[in-house]
Design a protein around this motif. Structure first.
Motif, PDB file in Angstrom:
ATOM      1  N   ASP A   1      37.224 -30.902  45.215  1.00  0.00           N
ATOM      2  CA  ASP A   1      37.552 -31.263  46.715  1.00  0.00           C
ATOM      3  C   ASP A   1      38.369 -32.625  46.702  1.00  0.00           C
ATOM      4  O   ASP A   1      39.159 -32.676  47.463  1.00  0.00           O
ATOM      5  CB  ASP A   1      36.138 -31.432  47.604  1.00  0.00           C
ATOM      6  N   TRP A   2      37.764 -33.756  46.128  1.00  0.00           N
ATOM      7  CA  TRP A   2      38.507 -35.041  45.987  1.00  0.00           C
ATOM      8  C   TRP A   2      39.980 -34.839  45.247  1.00  0.00           C
ATOM      9  O   TRP A   2      40.724 -35.533  46.009  1.00  0.00           O
ATOM     10  CB  TRP A   2      37.512 -35.873  45.015  1.00  0.00           C
ATOM     11  N   MET A   3      40.137 -34.133  44.417  1.00  0.00           N
ATOM     12  CA  MET A   3      41.460 -33.988  43.695  1.00  0.00           C
ATOM     13  C   MET A   3      42.193 -33.105  44.849  1.00  0.00           C
ATOM     14  O   MET A   3      43.275 -33.232  44.623  1.00  0.00           O
ATOM     15  CB  MET A   3      41.370 -33.126  42.440  1.00  0.00           C
TER      16      MET A   3
ATOM     17  N   VAL B   1      52.572 -36.100  48.986  1.00  0.00           N
ATOM     18  CA  VAL B   1      51.207 -35.842  48.427  1.00  0.00           C
ATOM     19  C   VAL B   1      51.116 -34.845  47.067  1.00  0.00           C
ATOM     20  O   VAL B   1      52.086 -33.952  46.856  1.00  0.00           O
ATOM     21  CB  VAL B   1      50.413 -35.180  49.590  1.00  0.00           C
ATOM     22  N   HIS B   2      50.285 -35.243  46.149  1.00  0.00           N
ATOM     23  CA  HIS B   2      50.317 -34.521  44.974  1.00  0.00           C
ATOM     24  C   HIS B   2      51.568 -34.790  44.148  1.00  0.00           C
ATOM     25  O   HIS B   2      51.846 -33.968  43.244  1.00  0.00           O
ATOM     26  CB  HIS B   2      50.144 -33.124  45.151  1.00  0.00           C
ATOM     27  N   ARG B   3      52.352 -35.812  44.228  1.00  0.00           N
ATOM     28  CA  ARG B   3      53.508 -36.140  43.602  1.00  0.00           C
ATOM     29  C   ARG B   3      53.094 -36.096  41.920  1.00  0.00           C
ATOM     30  O   ARG B   3      53.826 -35.765  41.185  1.00  0.00           O
ATOM     31  CB  ARG B   3      54.228 -37.253  44.072  1.00  0.00           C
ATOM     32  N   ILE B   4      51.897 -36.664  41.725  1.00  0.00           N
ATOM     33  CA  ILE B   4      51.765 -36.899  40.186  1.00  0.00           C
ATOM     34  C   ILE B   4      51.636 -35.654  39.435  1.00  0.00           C
ATOM     35  O   ILE B   4      52.029 -35.584  38.295  1.00  0.00           O
ATOM     36  CB  ILE B   4      50.448 -37.698  40.214  1.00  0.00           C
ATOM     37  N   MET B   5      50.900 -34.472  40.278  1.00  0.00           N
ATOM     38  CA  MET B   5      50.868 -33.300  39.516  1.00  0.00           C
ATOM     39  C   MET B   5      52.049 -32.410  39.630  1.00  0.00           C
ATOM     40  O   MET B   5      52.314 -31.613  38.785  1.00  0.00           O
ATOM     41  CB  MET B   5      49.606 -32.562  40.241  1.00  0.00           C
ATOM     42  N   ILE B   6      52.896 -32.532  40.843  1.00  0.00           N
ATOM     43  CA  ILE B   6      53.947 -31.793  40.848  1.00  0.00           C
ATOM     44  C   ILE B   6      55.101 -32.339  39.880  1.00  0.00           C
ATOM     45  O   ILE B   6      55.790 -31.607  38.972  1.00  0.00           O
ATOM     46  CB  ILE B   6      54.762 -32.007  42.380  1.00  0.00           C
ATOM     47  N   TYR B   7      55.183 -33.523  39.595  1.00  0.00           N
ATOM     48  CA  TYR B   7      56.216 -34.236  38.809  1.00  0.00           C
ATOM     49  C   TYR B   7      55.754 -33.800  37.138  1.00  0.00           C
ATOM     50  O   TYR B   7      56.690 -33.712  36.371  1.00  0.00           O
ATOM     51  CB  TYR B   7      56.273 -35.685  38.808  1.00  0.00           C
TER      52      TYR B   7
ATOM     53  N   HIS C   1      47.697 -40.413  46.101  1.00  0.00           N
ATOM     54  CA  HIS C   1      48.438 -40.565  47.439  1.00  0.00           C
ATOM     55  C   HIS C   1      47.507 -41.321  48.319  1.00  0.00           C
ATOM     56  O   HIS C   1      48.068 -42.573  48.890  1.00  0.00           O
ATOM     57  CB  HIS C   1      48.660 -39.220  47.873  1.00  0.00           C
ATOM     58  N   GLY C   2      46.053 -41.149  48.530  1.00  0.00           N
ATOM     59  CA  GLY C   2      45.323 -41.973  49.202  1.00  0.00           C
ATOM     60  C   GLY C   2      45.488 -43.309  48.652  1.00  0.00           C
ATOM     61  O   GLY C   2      45.327 -44.335  49.555  1.00  0.00           O
ATOM     62  N   ALA C   3      45.150 -43.766  47.397  1.00  0.00           N
ATOM     63  CA  ALA C   3      45.246 -45.239  46.870  1.00  0.00           C
ATOM     64  C   ALA C   3      46.506 -45.813  47.352  1.00  0.00           C
ATOM     65  O   ALA C   3      46.450 -47.049  47.649  1.00  0.00           O
ATOM     66  CB  ALA C   3      45.038 -44.955  45.371  1.00  0.00           C
TER      67      ALA C   3
ATOM     68  N   VAL D   1      47.098 -44.736  38.799  1.00  0.00           N
ATOM     69  CA  VAL D   1      45.836 -44.248  38.373  1.00  0.00           C
ATOM     70  C   VAL D   1      45.150 -45.104  37.447  1.00  0.00           C
ATOM     71  O   VAL D   1      43.965 -45.381  37.541  1.00  0.00           O
ATOM     72  CB  VAL D   1      46.282 -42.694  37.434  1.00  0.00           C
ATOM     73  N   ASN D   2      46.034 -45.677  36.557  1.00  0.00           N
ATOM     74  CA  ASN D   2      45.358 -46.667  35.724  1.00  0.00           C
ATOM     75  C   ASN D   2      44.726 -47.884  36.324  1.00  0.00           C
ATOM     76  O   ASN D   2      43.712 -48.550  35.737  1.00  0.00           O
ATOM     77  CB  ASN D   2      46.457 -47.124  34.645  1.00  0.00           C
ATOM     78  N   ARG D   3      45.188 -48.452  37.293  1.00  0.00           N
ATOM     79  CA  ARG D   3      44.571 -49.558  37.956  1.00  0.00           C
ATOM     80  C   ARG D   3      43.715 -49.244  39.140  1.00  0.00           C
ATOM     81  O   ARG D   3      42.608 -49.975  38.984  1.00  0.00           O
ATOM     82  CB  ARG D   3      45.744 -50.397  38.580  1.00  0.00           C
ATOM     83  N   LEU D   4      43.878 -48.127  39.862  1.00  0.00           N
ATOM     84  CA  LEU D   4      42.746 -47.987  40.952  1.00  0.00           C
ATOM     85  C   LEU D   4      41.882 -46.650  40.806  1.00  0.00           C
ATOM     86  O   LEU D   4      41.011 -46.757  41.600  1.00  0.00           O
ATOM     87  CB  LEU D   4      43.716 -47.588  42.363  1.00  0.00           C
ATOM     88  N   LEU D   5      42.104 -46.056  39.902  1.00  0.00           N
ATOM     89  CA  LEU D   5      41.561 -44.609  39.752  1.00  0.00           C
ATOM     90  C   LEU D   5      41.088 -44.371  38.474  1.00  0.00           C
ATOM     91  O   LEU D   5      41.041 -43.416  37.702  1.00  0.00           O
ATOM     92  CB  LEU D   5      42.271 -43.417  40.188  1.00  0.00           C
ATOM     93  N   PRO D   6      39.937 -45.017  37.978  1.00  0.00           N
ATOM     94  CA  PRO D   6      39.537 -44.883  36.478  1.00  0.00           C
ATOM     95  C   PRO D   6      38.702 -43.444  36.318  1.00  0.00           C
ATOM     96  O   PRO D   6      38.484 -43.056  35.314  1.00  0.00           O
ATOM     97  CB  PRO D   6      38.539 -46.022  36.421  1.00  0.00           C
TER      98      PRO D   6
END
Length: 854
Positions: A503-505, A531-537, A511-513, A406-411
């Protein structure tokens, strides 16, 4: 920095110390004490001063003498700030005690403050002894020096003391303090195990932290600034360390309380997440306040924690060679996991291990299953220390990859919690901060508390955001051809952008990045990469995201409802039909909405009208027009606007609305006194019962006068604070609890499907217009409505006809309006919004109200 009303224990203690120094110095100065002797190096303005703040030679003799008035002229200080040495507290007190013509009175608040300081420091016993630390006479003397000075000051100036006992106490304290100072950065290893430090009793800590903390003011409103010299000895550092850890542990405990209640269905996910992230933000502020003290010691806070861990293990009977793996202090023995977890060492070690392998040029894509597999359904209580450690390792290392991605690729990622923010700082500095470790520890604590329920929280978030996404799409489709002048195209653009983000989220950009990175490396995407690991965790990120979407959809819903008038004017017709007994059943969706938003949002004065005349008059006031606008010849006259103008629905959920901007903008929480007051006082709910007893309810305050009284009290507190008269405090974990309860109470209102309700009410108005059309044409000519956007006017004609405004009470239109409404209620259309709420876990029950005597 936290405002004074929300300080941690150490900062409160420091404020007390400074206020004692300030009163002593300003009072002595006002009675003739040489002011230049109060200035120490480092004062503002750069004026050179004596080498220390202590008195020397003849001046010390004078201060200890009979106390006769000095004939020397007080020297005017050229600096605004004075640093008062601890060693000079007593000479100042003795000077004050020696004034007889006139004698100087000591305010009660000074006595209370110095008593508080003495008790806090002198009761600081037992903490290290619990951890196997042995006593040492020299260390006891160092620690006792400051307490001895305070006791001597109290004996000198407070009525219960005597000059004889004061001098004896002072001499004993000063004599034992010859070697009391310790150079910052001195090695702690050899002395830690030979140190005795007192721990404040829990009962006293509770009193201290919740006290109003009134403090003595400088004498004669002295404009100079006085502070006690910084205390940087090992003993003072450990004191600061332990009270900070105590504050953090209280916050940590309150966070566990939040998530255990969420797990059990008591707390809403978004409320739990926002309150938790706020708690971590408060903890970061507490850590930052004490951090400079730790930084002066070798190893900083982590040096202290490691030594505390080591001493704790010794107390529990472990041999030194058993405490660390392979004899190296780089890692602890995992069989001692529980002790390490208490000391925050587990999260710290995992973070430092991650930093060691973090490459700024490569995304840390770990091999799935490399460290094992986390099984949330397993029984953690039956696991060994190494097994618990492995669980934490899997959770953290897999989650670190998500955060770095997230920090590097998804500002443009829509939310940011304290853990994500701390990792961003880590990548910039390469330093593992204590606040980041605390955030990581909370991440682990939530998993330890929630276990498999973590995935249920994600499912809740995903389902509700999907419902909101579908509602947005349905709204945009509904209004493709239905436009209104006061709803510009730019507003729809905002809604479409929100829909695109949803829709993007929904496709999980993280996961796409990561998948793109695998493709660039010409490696297949591992099927185990969830998929959605960040939100699951992270239930915190999932809850913050849910809160953000709710807030934006809620704001859009209120704006749409105000622009079109759909819900408001349907409510006016519904109320008129109820008053005439023409409704067969209840429009439950409307009842819930009116209860949530409050009657004052729909009827001026906050009371529902009961007569048809009142119904029409309040409708006109709400719409912002005079009754003349509805006369038969209105097409030949301009619409007559009322002086007040149209009254729209005001956003409710004051606490949620206040925090929404910060969370939507990913902004750091700026802790101001106004913000604290808003959180504490602006909630429209009051607590009844107790959550601990299982009978807690948060009752909506529907009395307009009570709400006004609460707001007046808040304003009075603001004025008192501005004048310096408000000394109340609120400890951090209490603010967190208040915030959690307020947000949880407002979650139903924030979740209410306003956009759906708007469309449904518009359809109801259409049906009413079609039912009433023949009579409307008869009474008001076919020109009564030119286009569909004027549907709200139909409500005005119906109410005017029934009110007798035109000379006769004609109820035909009202009866015709009842037919489509009753038909809708008969097929279950009056509870469609409630059904949506239940689909996302918001269960609503209705209770019959009974009048007194029934």
């Amino acid at each position: 920095m936290l405002p004074s009303q929300l300080l941690g224990t150490y900062r409160q203690y420091k404020r007390d110390t400074d206020s004692v120094a300030s009163w002593l110095a300003s009072t002595a100065k006002a009675s003739g004490f040489p002011a230049d002797l109060l200035t120490a190096p480092g004062g503002a303005g750069g004026t050179q001063a004596p080498n220390s703040g202590r008195l020397k030679g003849k001046e010390r003799a004078k201060a200890r003498g009979s106390g006769k008035q000095s004939t020397s002229k007080p020297a005017e200080s050229k600096v605004a700030k004075h640093i008062i040495a601890i060693k000079d507290f007593l000479p100042l007190a003795q000077w004050i005690a020696g004034r007889q013509n006139p004698a100087i009175s000591v305010p009660d608040v000074f006595s209370a403050t110095i008593d508080r300081l003495i008790t806090l420091r002198s009761e600081f016993n037992g903490k290290l002894s619990e951890h196997g630390v042995e006593t040492d006479t020299k260390s006891d003397e160092r620690h006792g020096y400051f307490v001895g000075v305070l006791e001597a000051v109290r004996a000198a100036v407070c009525p219960r003391g005597t000059p004889t006992t004061a001098t004896a106490a002072a001499n004993a304290a000063i004599d034992s303090a010859n070697d009391a100072s310790q150079a910052p950065g001195e090695d702690l290893g050899g002395r830690f195990a030979a140190l005795t430090v007192d721990e404040p009793s829990q009962a006293f800590i509770e009193v201290f932290r919740n006290a109003p903390h009134e403090r003595p003011e400088p004498r004669n409103d002295d404009p100079a600034s006085y502070e006690a010299e910084p205390q940087t000895s090992l003993e003072d550092t450990l004191f600061a360390f332990f009270v900070m850890i105590d504050d953090l542990n209280r916050i940590r405990s309150r966070i566990e309380w939040i998530w255990s209640n969420h797990r059990d269905g008591m707390f809403d996910l978004a409320a739990a997440a926002v309150a938790t992230n706020t708690a971590i933000s408060l903890a970061r502020s507490l850590i930052d306040e004490v951090k400079p003290i730790f930084d002066k010691q070798e190893g900083g806070a982590w040096g202290l924690l490691n030594k505390l861990f080591f001493a704790t293990c010794l107390r529990k009977g472990h041999q030194p060679e058993e405490i660390y793996l392979g004899g190296s202090k780089d890692n602890f023995n995992y069989n001692l996991y529980d002790t390490a977890d208490e000391c925050y060492l587990v999260a710290f070690r995992h973070l430092t291990s991650f930093v060691d392998v973090l490459d700024p040029k490569c995304l840390p894509l770990i091999k799935e299953g490399m460290f094992g597999t986390y099984d949330a359904s397993s029984d953690r209580s039956s696991k060994t220390g190494p097994q618990r450690h492995q669980e934490d390792q899997v959770l953290l290392l897999e989650f670190f990859t998500e955060l770095v991605t997230v920090n590097r690729l998804l500002p443009g990622y829509p939310v940011e919690d304290e853990f994500l923010r701390g990792m961003k700082e880590l990548e910039k500095t390469g330093t593992v901060t204590f606040s980041l470790v605390f955030a990581a520890q909370i991440f682990l604590d939530i998993h330890h508390t929630m276990r498999a329920a973590v995935r249920r929280s994600f499912a809740t978030m995903f389902e509700e955001t999907t419902v909101m996404h579908n509602t947005l799409q349905a709204h945009l489709d509904f209004h493709k051809n239905l436009k209104i002048k006061n709803w510009p195209a730019s507003n729809d653009h905002v809604l479409r952008e929100l829909s695109r983000m949803l829709d993007w989220m929904g496709k999980d950009p993280v996961h796409g990045a990561k998948a793109k990175q695998f493709t660039r490396m010409k490696r297949p995407v591992p099927p185990e990469m969830e998929v959605h690991r960040i939100m699951i965790y992270s239930p915190i990120l999932a809850g913050l995201y849910l809160f953000r979407i709710r807030a934006q959809v809620y704001e859009a819903g209120v704006a749409v409802a105000n622009a079109w008038g759909s819900i408001t004017y349907s409510a006016h017709i519904y109320n008129a039909l109820l008053q005439q007994g023409l409704v067969e059943g209840r429009w439950e969706d409307m009842d819930v909405f009116l209860t949530n938003m409050g009657d004052a949002n729909f009827w001026t004065g906050g009371e529902r009208p009961q007569t048809m005349q009142d119904c029409f008059q309040k409708f006109c006031l709400q719409m912002g027009v005079s009754a003349a606008a509805f006369t038969k010849n209105r097409r030949r006259q301009p619409t007559v606007a009322s002086r007040a103008g149209p009254r729209g629905i005001k956003e409710g959920a004051p606490v949620s609305s206040m925090l929404a901007t910060k969370i939507c903008n990913k902004a750091d929480m700026d802790w101001t006194l106004d913000l604290i007051d808003n959180i504490v006082a602006r909630s429209a709910y009051k607590m009844e019962g107790s959550l601990n007893d299982g009978d807690l309810t948060m009752a909506l305050i529907d009395d307009a006068q009570e709400l006004k009284a609460r707001d007046r009290l808040r304003q009075q507190k603001a004025k008192a604070r501005a004048s310096g008269k408000d000394k109340t405090t609120l400890v951090p974990e209490e603010l967190v609890e208040t915030l959690a309860l307020s947000l949880n109470s407002e979650s139903l209102e924030m979740s209410f499907p306003l956009l759906f309700m708007h469309r449904w009410c518009w359809r109801v108005l259409r049906s009413i217009k079609e039912s009433c059309d023949p009579v409307l044409r008869e009474r008001y000519t076919p020109a009564y409505m030119d286009k569909e956007s004027e549907l709200p006017w139909v409500a005005g004609y119906i109410l005017m006809s029934a009110s007798g405004f035109e000379g006769s009470h004609d109820l035909r239109l009202l009866r015709l309006a009842a037919d489509p409404l009753n038909e809708m209620l008969g097929v279950g259309g009056g509870r469609m919004a409630i059904k949506l709420l239940r689909d996302i876990g918001k269960h609503i029950e209705f209770e019959e109200e009974h009048s007194e005597g029934e």
